[in-house]
Motif scaffolding. Structure first.
Motif, PDB file in Angstrom:
ATOM      1  N   THR A  76      -4.570   4.800  -3.054  1.00 49.70           N
ATOM      2  CA  THR A  76      -4.171   3.508  -2.260  1.00 49.70           C
ATOM      3  C   THR A  76      -5.023   3.776  -1.006  1.00 49.70           C
ATOM      4  OG1 THR A  76      -1.820   3.447  -3.097  1.00 49.70           O
ATOM      5  CG2 THR A  76      -2.414   2.431  -1.115  1.00 49.70           C
ATOM      6  N   THR A  78      -6.140   2.174   3.022  1.00 53.24           N
ATOM      7  CA  THR A  78      -5.743   1.267   3.748  1.00 53.24           C
ATOM      8  C   THR A  78      -6.610   0.050   4.103  1.00 53.24           C
ATOM      9  OG1 THR A  78      -4.675   3.229   4.753  1.00 53.24           O
ATOM     10  CG2 THR A  78      -4.219   1.296   5.984  1.00 53.24           C
ATOM     11  N   VAL A 107      -0.901  -3.912  -1.712  1.00 47.51           N
ATOM     12  CA  VAL A 107       0.280  -3.394  -1.287  1.00 47.51           C
ATOM     13  C   VAL A 107       0.380  -3.130   0.016  1.00 47.51           C
ATOM     14  CG1 VAL A 107       0.528  -2.190  -3.967  1.00 47.51           C
ATOM     15  CG2 VAL A 107      -0.630  -1.171  -2.039  1.00 47.51           C
ATOM     16  N   HIS A 108       1.528  -2.391   0.234  1.00 49.84           N
ATOM     17  CA  HIS A 108       1.552  -1.822   1.831  1.00 49.84           C
ATOM     18  C   HIS A 108       1.448  -0.391   1.537  1.00 49.84           C
ATOM     19  CE1 HIS A 108       3.291  -5.539   3.670  1.00 49.84           C
ATOM     20  NE2 HIS A 108       3.724  -5.715   2.463  1.00 49.84           N
ATOM     21  N   PHE A 109       0.713   0.078   2.808  1.00 45.99           N
ATOM     22  CA  PHE A 109       0.259   1.576   2.537  1.00 45.99           C
ATOM     23  C   PHE A 109       1.575   2.324   2.877  1.00 45.99           C
ATOM     24  CE2 PHE A 109      -1.407   5.391   4.512  1.00 45.99           C
ATOM     25  CZ  PHE A 109      -2.351   5.694   3.379  1.00 45.99           C
ATOM     26  N   PHE A 110       1.865   3.298   2.269  1.00 44.77           N
ATOM     27  CA  PHE A 110       3.114   4.350   2.281  1.00 44.77           C
ATOM     28  C   PHE A 110       2.475   5.630   1.880  1.00 44.77           C
ATOM     29  CE2 PHE A 110       7.127   5.818   0.330  1.00 44.77           C
ATOM     30  CZ  PHE A 110       7.805   5.692   1.471  1.00 44.77           C
ATOM     31  N   ALA A 155      -2.841  -8.767   1.649  1.00 43.94           N
ATOM     32  CA  ALA A 155      -1.971  -7.582   1.739  1.00 43.94           C
ATOM     33  C   ALA A 155      -2.865  -6.365   2.772  1.00 43.94           C
ATOM     34  CB  ALA A 155      -1.925  -7.030   0.259  1.00 43.94           C
ATOM     35  N   PRO A 156      -2.218  -5.597   3.276  1.00 42.39           N
ATOM     36  CA  PRO A 156      -2.844  -4.518   4.185  1.00 42.39           C
ATOM     37  C   PRO A 156      -3.468  -3.505   3.427  1.00 42.39           C
ATOM     38  CG  PRO A 156      -0.522  -4.536   4.416  1.00 42.39           C
ATOM     39  CD  PRO A 156      -0.773  -5.568   3.328  1.00 42.39           C
ATOM     40  N   ALA A 157      -3.051  -3.188   2.282  1.00 42.98           N
ATOM     41  CA  ALA A 157      -3.725  -1.805   1.676  1.00 42.98           C
ATOM     42  C   ALA A 157      -3.853  -2.288   0.084  1.00 42.98           C
ATOM     43  CB  ALA A 157      -2.750  -0.665   1.797  1.00 42.98           C
ATOM     44  N   CYS A 158      -4.521  -1.445  -0.402  1.00 40.16           N
ATOM     45  CA  CYS A 158      -5.110  -1.677  -1.856  1.00 40.16           C
ATOM     46  C   CYS A 158      -4.918  -0.634  -2.865  1.00 40.16           C
ATOM     47  CB  CYS A 158      -6.753  -2.017  -1.977  1.00 40.16           C
ATOM     48  SG  CYS A 158      -7.197  -2.571  -3.566  1.00 40.16           S
ATOM     49  N   HIS A 159      -4.035  -0.847  -3.845  1.00 43.31           N
ATOM     50  CA  HIS A 159      -3.785   0.131  -4.781  1.00 43.31           C
ATOM     51  C   HIS A 159      -5.076   0.137  -5.951  1.00 43.31           C
ATOM     52  CE1 HIS A 159      -0.907   1.632  -8.268  1.00 43.31           C
ATOM     53  NE2 HIS A 159      -1.879   2.816  -7.710  1.00 43.31           N
TER      54      HIS A 159
END
Length: 352
Positions: A76, A78, A107-110, A155-159
């Motif tokens: 993932t 950001t 996705v959201h970065f986690f 979306a702020p992040a990419c999987h």
């Protein structure tokens, strides 16, 4: 002929001492019991080792001709998916857009630190042992290929996940921003770049999701927009084998280089920021195979060990007796001993 048969029957490779020439004592009995106990322990260990086998590690020259290989990726980043560019290039100048095969999911970065090694150097890695690999040798694949699933605009992040086929030569897989380093209709602004990332899976060859790799569950967090992360991996084919079950996989060592790209006086950069995975393949192969000693070799080994134990026990007992005699005298060592009557010396003593 009868004389030869008699000699064979009376032949003894290990002549015994007559009972009238032996001395029995409590110390001797205890030493005999201890010797037999250690002999039984050694017998138990050796038989268990023979039945269980042993693991043989060998480095050999890889004589198998390999033309291609796959890279398995699950990570993932950001940055929004629409701003990310993925590409593969190798030493033969063969290029292709990895985005055609990979999957992108907004996705959201986690990145919880209790699950990921954040900003570590990934140096604490050990080769998986045979038992672990045989337990976890479940093959799998990223079953969706060439599709951008659940891509959420904004979306702020990419999987990013999937499998990329590459040539079996030195090459590089990189993740950069669109319009930076490559011509693209979209140019990503500097302030929107952030290459913080976490890696759930990065492996070579057949995908075994339960086998750990050096980059698995690792991540990097930065607040710099022009950050560059470079991972250098040396890939070694590895073969695990037990009872006819073969797991043919690949291991790799990793080294890292992190730097912030600086701008010149005109606001230009000399190298693009991003995440770069550089790989090369070693000409050797590691084989980890469970083997078992041949039965004849096992019997010879067991006889040698037990025979050596008996000889050593005899030497230790005699040295112990001599030490007692030097410290306490002959009368002390002969106390509580028993010797059978008989023999030539006893008869002469009785006649006198």
């Amino acid at each position: 002929m009868d004389g030869f048969a008699t000699r064979v029957r009376t032949f003894d490779a290990f002549p015994k001492v007559d009972s009238e020439h032996t001395v029995r004592s409590l110390r001797g009995a205890l030493s005999t019991i201890a010797t037999y106990f250690f002999a039984l322990v050694i017998l138990w260990v050796e038989v268990g080792g023979f039945l269980g086998g042993y693991v043989d590690h060998q480095f050999v020259v890889d004589d198998q001709i390999r033309t291609n290989l796959s890279i398995n990726i699950d990570m993932t980043v950001t940055m929004p998916c629409e701003l990310i560019h993925t590409n593969v290039v190798d030493i033969t100048d063969d290029r292709f857009l990895a985005a055609e095969l990979l999957n992108f999911e907004g996705v959201h970065f986690f990145a919880p630190p209790q699950f990921f090694r954040i900003n570590s150097q990934n140096k604490e890695y050990e080769t998986p042992d045979l038992d672990h690999v045989m337990r976890e040798n479940i093959r799998a694949e990223f079953y969706i290929s060439g599709q951008k699933i659940n891509q959420v605009a904004g979306a702020p992040a990419c999987h990013i996940f999937g499998t990329i086929p590459v040539n079996h030569v030195q090459g590089e897989f990189h993740i950069t921003a669109k319009g930076v380093g490559y011509q693209d209709s979209l140019h990503t602004p500097w302030e929107r770049m952030n290459f913080s990332h976490v890696i759930q899976e990065f492996s070579f060859g057949t995908f075994y999701p339960m086998i750990d790799n050096p980059l698995d569950m690792s991540g990097k967090i930065t607040h710099e927009s022009l950050q560059s992360y470079k991972y250098y991996s040396n890939v070694v084919p590895t073969l695990y084998e037990r009872l006819g079950i073969v797991v043919d996989t690949n291991q790799y060592s990793i080294s890292e280089q992190h730097l912030v790209i600086r701008k010149d006086s005109n606001g230009r950069i000399y190298s693009p920021p991003g995440i770069f995975f550089k790989y090369e393949f070693e000409p050797i192969k590691l084989t980890i195979v469970e083997k078992r000693l041949p039965f004849i070799q096992f019997v010879a080994r067991l006889g040698t060990i037990l025979g050596g134990l008996l000889i050593l026990a005899g030497y230790v007992f005699r040295m112990y007796e001599r030490l007692l005699r030097l410290l306490f005298g002959r009368k002390y060592t002969e106390r509580d001993t028993e010797k059978k009557d008989g023999g030539l010396l006893a008869a002469e003593k009785k006649d006198s």
